[in-house]
Write a protein that holds these residues in place. Structure first.
Motif, PDB file in Angstrom:
ATOM      1  N   ALA A   1       0.832  -1.201   0.000  1.00 15.70           N
ATOM      2  CA  ALA A   1       0.000   0.000   0.000  1.00 15.70           C
ATOM      3  C   ALA A   1       0.868   1.253   0.000  1.00 15.70           C
ATOM      4  O   ALA A   1       0.583   2.225  -0.714  1.00 15.70           O
ATOM      5  CB  ALA A   1      -0.921   0.004   1.221  1.00 15.70           C
ATOM      6  N   TRP A   2       1.938   1.231   0.786  1.00 17.72           N
ATOM      7  CA  TRP A   2       2.855   2.373   0.850  1.00 17.72           C
ATOM      8  C   TRP A   2       3.509   2.620  -0.508  1.00 17.72           C
ATOM      9  O   TRP A   2       3.559   3.761  -0.984  1.00 17.72           O
ATOM     10  CB  TRP A   2       3.911   2.111   1.921  1.00 17.72           C
TER      11      TRP A   2
ATOM     12  N   ASP B   1       1.785   6.731  -6.856  1.00 18.18           N
ATOM     13  CA  ASP B   1       0.698   7.606  -7.279  1.00 18.18           C
ATOM     14  C   ASP B   1       0.960   9.070  -6.937  1.00 18.18           C
ATOM     15  O   ASP B   1       0.356   9.969  -7.527  1.00 18.18           O
ATOM     16  CB  ASP B   1      -0.618   7.175  -6.619  1.00 18.18           C
ATOM     17  N   THR B   2       1.861   9.299  -5.974  1.00 18.47           N
ATOM     18  CA  THR B   2       2.152  10.663  -5.533  1.00 18.47           C
ATOM     19  C   THR B   2       3.273  11.313  -6.336  1.00 18.47           C
ATOM     20  O   THR B   2       3.522  12.504  -6.220  1.00 18.47           O
ATOM     21  CB  THR B   2       2.506  10.652  -4.020  1.00 18.47           C
TER      22      THR B   2
ATOM     23  N   GLY C   1      -3.968  14.524 -14.902  1.00 14.98           N
ATOM     24  CA  GLY C   1      -4.693  15.770 -15.078  1.00 14.98           C
ATOM     25  C   GLY C   1      -4.542  16.797 -13.989  1.00 14.98           C
ATOM     26  O   GLY C   1      -5.149  17.862 -14.069  1.00 14.98           O
ATOM     27  N   VAL C   2      -3.762  16.495 -12.950  1.00 14.16           N
ATOM     28  CA  VAL C   2      -3.542  17.502 -11.910  1.00 14.16           C
ATOM     29  C   VAL C   2      -2.647  18.590 -12.506  1.00 14.16           C
ATOM     30  O   VAL C   2      -1.573  18.293 -13.025  1.00 14.16           O
ATOM     31  CB  VAL C   2      -2.862  16.885 -10.669  1.00 14.16           C
ATOM     32  N   PRO C   3      -3.076  19.850 -12.461  1.00 15.15           N
ATOM     33  CA  PRO C   3      -2.260  20.907 -13.071  1.00 15.15           C
ATOM     34  C   PRO C   3      -0.929  21.090 -12.362  1.00 15.15           C
ATOM     35  O   PRO C   3      -0.811  20.832 -11.164  1.00 15.15           O
ATOM     36  CB  PRO C   3      -3.145  22.151 -12.936  1.00 15.15           C
ATOM     37  N   GLN C   4       0.063  21.523 -13.119  1.00 23.24           N
ATOM     38  CA  GLN C   4       1.388  21.762 -12.556  1.00 23.24           C
ATOM     39  C   GLN C   4       1.308  22.646 -11.317  1.00 23.24           C
ATOM     40  O   GLN C   4       2.035  22.448 -10.340  1.00 23.24           O
ATOM     41  CB  GLN C   4       2.281  22.439 -13.611  1.00 23.24           C
ATOM     42  N   GLU C   5       0.384  23.621 -11.358  1.00 26.55           N
ATOM     43  CA  GLU C   5       0.250  24.555 -10.253  1.00 26.55           C
ATOM     44  C   GLU C   5      -0.174  23.887  -8.949  1.00 26.55           C
ATOM     45  O   GLU C   5       0.018  24.453  -7.869  1.00 26.55           O
ATOM     46  CB  GLU C   5      -0.769  25.647 -10.608  1.00 26.55           C
ATOM     47  N   ALA C   6      -0.781  22.700  -9.026  1.00 21.50           N
ATOM     48  CA  ALA C   6      -1.289  22.040  -7.830  1.00 21.50           C
ATOM     49  C   ALA C   6      -0.471  20.831  -7.413  1.00 21.50           C
ATOM     50  O   ALA C   6      -0.784  20.193  -6.412  1.00 21.50           O
ATOM     51  CB  ALA C   6      -2.741  21.613  -8.044  1.00 21.50           C
ATOM     52  N   VAL C   7       0.578  20.509  -8.145  1.00 23.01           N
ATOM     53  CA  VAL C   7       1.369  19.316  -7.834  1.00 23.01           C
ATOM     54  C   VAL C   7       2.062  19.443  -6.484  1.00 23.01           C
ATOM     55  O   VAL C   7       2.404  18.442  -5.862  1.00 23.01           O
ATOM     56  CB  VAL C   7       2.384  19.027  -8.963  1.00 23.01           C
ATOM     57  N   LYS C   8       2.232  20.667  -5.995  1.00 24.88           N
ATOM     58  CA  LYS C   8       2.860  20.852  -4.687  1.00 24.88           C
ATOM     59  C   LYS C   8       2.048  20.187  -3.577  1.00 24.88           C
ATOM     60  O   LYS C   8       2.563  19.955  -2.479  1.00 24.88           O
ATOM     61  CB  LYS C   8       3.046  22.333  -4.369  1.00 24.88           C
ATOM     62  N   LEU C   9       0.774  19.855  -3.846  1.00 20.88           N
ATOM     63  CA  LEU C   9      -0.018  19.107  -2.875  1.00 20.88           C
ATOM     64  C   LEU C   9       0.671  17.799  -2.503  1.00 20.88           C
ATOM     65  O   LEU C   9       0.494  17.281  -1.397  1.00 20.88           O
ATOM     66  CB  LEU C   9      -1.402  18.790  -3.451  1.00 20.88           C
ATOM     67  N   ALA C  10       1.447  17.264  -3.441  1.00 17.28           N
ATOM     68  CA  ALA C  10       2.091  15.963  -3.217  1.00 17.28           C
ATOM     69  C   ALA C  10       3.193  16.040  -2.181  1.00 17.28           C
ATOM     70  O   ALA C  10       3.558  15.019  -1.587  1.00 17.28           O
ATOM     71  CB  ALA C  10       2.661  15.429  -4.536  1.00 17.28           C
ATOM     72  N   GLU C  11       3.760  17.214  -1.956  1.00 18.21           N
ATOM     73  CA  GLU C  11       4.879  17.329  -1.020  1.00 18.21           C
ATOM     74  C   GLU C  11       4.474  16.892   0.382  1.00 18.21           C
ATOM     75  O   GLU C  11       5.160  16.089   1.016  1.00 18.21           O
ATOM     76  CB  GLU C  11       5.393  18.777  -1.002  1.00 18.21           C
ATOM     77  N   ARG C  12       3.353  17.429   0.866  1.00 12.20           N
ATOM     78  CA  ARG C  12       2.889  17.046   2.200  1.00 12.20           C
ATOM     79  C   ARG C  12       2.474  15.578   2.224  1.00 12.20           C
ATOM     80  O   ARG C  12       2.751  14.866   3.198  1.00 12.20           O
ATOM     81  CB  ARG C  12       1.717  17.934   2.617  1.00 12.20           C
TER      82      ARG C  12
END
Length: 227
Positions: A181-182, A188-189, A198-209
């Motif tokens: 699972a990890w 996926d992250t 389809g996640v915009p480049q501007e929102a990929v920073k969500l993956a950091e957290r």
């Protein structure tokens, strides 16, 4: 072309009196996914703000953070937000149309839920109305209960996040299943995977957290088990 230029074009194409929610029936082809994702997060954030009765400066700032909105693009984002708040269609209708727009793209819907949690927690308070709103949206999106709890445990600081919930597995799962699972969540992250769905480049920073949270969860579990 800037995603905000494209969003402005999409909004300009709305006919007089046409609801913002009508866009969710049109933006289904892969080239439009980033535009669709951005509009979906902002629109549902507006509906969520309406649900708890408040629109705070923190929530608006959080939307800017998710999408790294430049000053010159703020008007476009504000228009999406205001159109969603003014639309008589309820949030459930929005959520159903968004699910149809991302049909077969469950990971993208989870990405979208993560953006909504980020906005919900912007003012440091998780309102009961926000919890009810997000839980219902997750149900409509088909997000499993375990994944919803995992998201909530990562964002809502009412307790130390349960590492098993973060990874979406049960506490009695075999270690190899937890590791599986990890690894899936790490894959996926990855920014490339997020951009591809389809996640915009501007929102990929969500993956950091998210990456920090899932790696910490795996470390906590693996350090405490020997099976």
């Amino acid at each position: 072309m800037s995603i905000w230029i494209r969003i402005s074009e999409v909004l300009a194409a709305l006919t007089s009196g046409e609801a913002l929610s009508s866009l969710f029936d049109r933006l289904r082809t892969p080239p439009e996914r980033s535009v669709a994702f951005t509009i979906a997060v902002i629109a549902l954030s507006a509906k969520m703000a309406k649900a708890d009765g408040l629109v705070t400066r923190d929530e608006v700032t959080a939307i800017r953070e998710v999408f790294q909105i430049a000053r010159e693009d703020e008007a476009g984002a504000a228009r999406v937000f205001n159109l969603a708040r003014q639309d008589v269609a309820g949030f459930e209708d929005y959520a159903r149309r968004i699910r149809a727009m991302f049909r077969g793209e469950q990971e993208c819907l989870c990405d979208l839920m993560e953006g909504l949690f980020h906005v919900a927690m912007a003012d440091g308070t998780y309102h009961p109305a926000e919890d009810a709103f997000l839980h219902r949206v997750a149900e409509i999106f088909g997000v499993p209960e375990a994944e919803f709890r995992g998201l909530r445990s990562r964002f809502v600081p009412d307790a130390v996040p349960d590492p098993y919930s973060v990874l979406g597995v049960s506490a009695d799962a075999e270690l190899h299943e937890v590791r599986k699972a990890w690894k899936r969540m790490v894959r996926d992250t990855h920014p490339d995977a997020m951009l591809a769905r389809g996640v915009p480049q501007e929102a990929v920073k969500l993956a950091e957290r998210r990456m920090i949270d899932i790696n910490r969860a795996w470390e906590d579990i693996s350090a405490g088990r020997s099976d």
